[in-house]
Design an enzyme around this catalytic site. Structure first.
Site, short mmCIF file in Angstrom:
data_model
loop_
_atom_site.label_atom_id
_atom_site.label_comp_id
_atom_site.label_asym_id
_atom_site.label_seq_id
_atom_site.Cartn_x
_atom_site.Cartn_y
_atom_site.Cartn_z
CG ASN A 47 0.41 2.14 3.67
OD1 ASN A 47 -0.66 2.21 3.09
ND2 ASN A 47 1.51 2.73 3.24
N GLY A 48 -0.38 -1.33 6.49
CA GLY A 48 -0.01 -2.21 7.60
C GLY A 48 -1.17 -3.12 7.97
NE ARG A 71 4.57 1.88 -1.05
CZ ARG A 71 5.43 1.90 -0.03
NH1 ARG A 71 6.63 2.42 -0.21
NH2 ARG A 71 5.11 1.43 1.14
CB CYS A 124 -0.86 0.03 1.25
SG CYS A 124 -1.85 -1.44 1.49
CE LYS A 153 14.46 -10.54 -10.07
NZ LYS A 153 14.88 -9.79 -8.92
CD1 TRP A 168 -0.15 -5.61 -3.56
CD2 TRP A 168 -0.01 -6.47 -1.49
NE1 TRP A 168 0.43 -6.84 -3.66
CE2 TRP A 168 0.53 -7.39 -2.41
CE3 TRP A 168 -0.02 -6.80 -0.14
CZ2 TRP A 168 1.05 -8.62 -2.02
CZ3 TRP A 168 0.50 -8.02 0.24
CH2 TRP A 168 1.02 -8.92 -0.69
CD GLU A 170 17.75 -12.17 -8.01
OE1 GLU A 170 17.24 -12.74 -7.03
OE2 GLU A 170 17.28 -11.12 -8.49
CG HIS A 208 21.84 -35.39 -5.27
ND1 HIS A 208 22.33 -36.63 -4.96
CD2 HIS A 208 22.92 -34.58 -5.39
CE1 HIS A 208 23.66 -36.59 -4.88
NE2 HIS A 208 24.04 -35.35 -5.15
CE LYS A 218 11.81 -2.01 -5.82
NZ LYS A 218 12.60 -3.02 -6.54
CD GLU A 220 10.57 -11.02 -8.60
OE1 GLU A 220 11.73 -10.94 -9.07
OE2 GLU A 220 10.09 -10.20 -7.83
#
Ligand code: F6R
Length: 607
Positions: free
Chosen positions: A112-113, A27, A2, A484, A86, A480, A503, A602, A487
């Site tokens: 927010n939160g 964000r 948010c 990426k 969000w 990474e 394995h 974000k 995402e």
């Protein structure tokens, strides 16, 4: 996550709020809204009391949907707040979008939160006759403020009383009809003021108002801010005025634009040479090989625990290896798991790696470490962030603002900064590493100028899945690379330690699953990884070698993404740039929402 924007003192409040919201889009969000308050005519001319007005417009969807909802509305007022939501409590609907209002529509709140005790408060308020219109935790706040106002409290008292009832994390801003004031509070969720001679702004992140002012005041947990025609004041929970520093942000608003690139992500990938130069500037003595990171150089840890999430966790894995190589016991932990079983700390240094400095999981792990007596260090990109303020020490990575949700340049800068940390605090010598770091910005530029990643991406855009393998410092890069890819393409991707393929994961490898193998140098690690590549090739999987050409991996590869020759630590940064570009081009071919991938934010400010 948010985003909050508020402003007082401008004539174009609505445009300023919507502009601020558009700057917070990065964000991640699924709904947006604004509330504007205006004093009544009578009060404005000072002749009598008046109720004034409060206009609230909000909707699920994008900022453009909000613009459409605002068309033709006579929304006005010199004071306002805006929000991008969000979803956490309740789906993204118009009703759940912020601002939320009380029963009378006279109090509007953005938040927010997460308010942990919202259910108990909601039950209590419902019993007292308050009517709720959303599924959110936030809506209890305007009703609490309404209850206070009904009892005869003034706006500030009513907000303070409401805040005192809340448990959990919040950045909250409140406007009340007829009051030309924004009142705000923070606990565990970022909030920053932007101050100018004739206007004051409030936001969850600086880009929201950076086009208007570069002077900022960071609020701390437990602080309240009052924005009104007279300017701004910050007070503590007891109402005492807190003397705050006004700081100047040193980045240009231009840095938060796309500068001709189709996406922020591509722009930020191309900004890596500059970001790395900024990270290294003044910190390495290129001739003598010495590293200077200020007082941090005296930390001399006997053990290090890194805590981080997502991409920053991959940087943490890399960093733990750096310290172990220097003979210092070091481990990387997923921040969200750290508190579930904190390992013995002793006199270890606990390092939170977090570009935003606001990731709730990482903050919570760092706080746990602090509670147990550990020294903490934040490695972050964000000046004034919670991690920077709460940690005992801070090392800034200086990457500049990163807007794309997928972390790119901040990862490169984290790796560079963590090399500096290890060189300054744990390693002796290291001239070869310093030389490689010095050359890194130029090497990244060479790679960017002639990458080949777009062609490889075009070849494999329809692949069933993507696998990434690497050893040593290249293992975090394999992880990474896969993160990426997941995402921004929404396709299945996995990163493996090259030796682990046989394995189990080898069962997944087919001619439809390209395997990206990071192999540099010609040492034992490289030879072993080439062996793993042969295993893949024997199963008909296409192989993309990301290599400096020193091993014979190219013999077994269908495609090669070239890297300049350098120290293996720096080679990881370079290999990662190639993998960033592959993911970017696959996502672009697929028409994905690259800068704002679905479901992602974000800055993840909830645990
Ligand atoms: C991935 C990504 C996330 C973040 C993670 C931690 O591209 O951006 O995985 O790395 O949410 O964020 P920070 O570094 O802000 O703590």
């Amino acid at each position: 996550m948010c985003g909050i924007i508020g402003c007082v003192g401008r004539e174009d409040t609505l445009d300023t709020l919507v502009h601020g919201l558009s700057k917070l889009e990065y964000r991640g969000y699924d709904s947006a809204g604004v509330a504007l308050s205006e004093a009544g005519d009578d009060e404005a001319d000072g002749s009598a009391e008046s109720e004034g007005s409060l206009d609230v417009v909000k909707c699920a969807g994008k900022i453009d949907d909000l613009r459409t909802a605002l068309e033709g509305r006579e929304t006005s007022g010199p004071v306002g707040v805006g929000h991008t939501r969000w979803s956490t409590h309740g789906p993204p609907t118009d009703a759940n979008a912020h601002p939320h209002v009380d029963c009378t529509g006279q109090v509007a709140v953005v938040h927010n939160g997460i308010i942990e005790n919202y259910q108990a408060l909601r039950d209590e308020l419902s019993t007292a006759g308050h009517e709720f219109r959303s599924d959110t935790d936030t809506e209890v706040v305007p009703h609490l403020v309404e209850a206070g106002l009904r009892e005869g409290l003034d706006m500030e008292e009513a907000v303070r009383e409401a805040i005192a009832r809340l448990e959990g994390s919040y950045a909250i801003a409140v406007v009340v009809a007829g009051e030309e004031t924004v009142f705000a509070a923070r606990n565990d969720s970022p909030l920053v003021l932007g101050v100018d001679d004739d206007a004051t702004y409030l936001a969850s992140d600086v880009p929201a108002f950076r086009d208007f002012t570069d002077r900022v005041v960071y609020l701390a947990d437990g602080e309240f801010a009052r924005l009104d025609a007279a300017g701004w004041t910050v007070t503590d929970a007891a109402g005492e005025v807190v003397d705050k520093d006004v700081e100047t942000v040193d980045w240009d608003p231009e840095e938060t634009g796309k500068s001709g690139y189709d996406h922020f992500m591509l722009k930020e990938i191309h900004e890596q040479p500059r970001a790395l130069r900024q990270c290294l500037r003044g910190r390495v003595d290129e001739l003598g090989g010495a590293v200077d990171i200020g007082d941090l150089g005296d930390l001399s840890p006997t053990g290090v625990q890194f805590v981080a999430a997502g991409t920053s966790y991959h940087a943490a894995l890399y960093a733990a290896r750096l310290f172990r190589e220097a003979g210092v016991p070091a481990q990387a932990f997923l921040a969200s798991e750290y508190a579930t079983g904190v390992p013995p700390i002793g006199d270890a240094l606990v390092v939170g790696v977090t570009q935003s400095g606001e990731t709730a999981d990482t903050l919570s792990a760092m706080r746990e470490a602090s509670r147990r007596g550990a020294r903490t260090l934040a490695v972050t990109n964000t000046v004034g962030s919670t991690a920077a303020r709460e940690a005992d020490h801070t090392l800034y990575i200086r990457a500049g603002p990163e807007i794309g949700v997928a972390a790119t340049k901040t990862f490169a800068s984290q790796l560079a900064a963590l090399n500096l940390l290890s060189l300054a605090t744990a390693e002796s010598g290291g001239r070869d590493v310093v030389a490689a770091l010095r050359d890194l910005p130029g090497d990244v530029q060479t790679l960017l100028d002639d990458s080949g990643a777009a062609e490889v991406a075009a070849e494999f855009v329809d692949a069933g899945a993507y696998f990434f393998i690497g050893r040593g410092y290249h293992y975090p890069v394999a992880l990474e690379g896969a993160l990426k890819m997941k995402e921004i393409t929404y396709k299945h991707a996995e990163g493996f330690a090259a030796g682990e393929l046989k394995h189990g994961p080898l069962a997944l490898v087919t001619e439809d699953t390209p395997v990206f193998a990071v192999v540099t140098g010609d040492d034992e690690l490289a030879t072993k990884t080439v062996g793993n590549v042969k295993e893949v090739e024997a199963r008909d999987a296409p192989v993309v070698a990301v290599t400096d050409g020193q091993s014979d991996v190219e013999r077994y590869a269908d495609h090669v993404l070239e890297l300049p020759e350098t120290h293996r630590r720096a080679a990881s940064v370079l290999a990662n740039v190639q993998l960033q570009l592959v993911s970017y081009h696959v996502a672009n071919e697929l028409g994905r929402s690259i800068d704002k991938p679905r479901n992602l934010a974000k800055s993840v400010t909830v645990e």
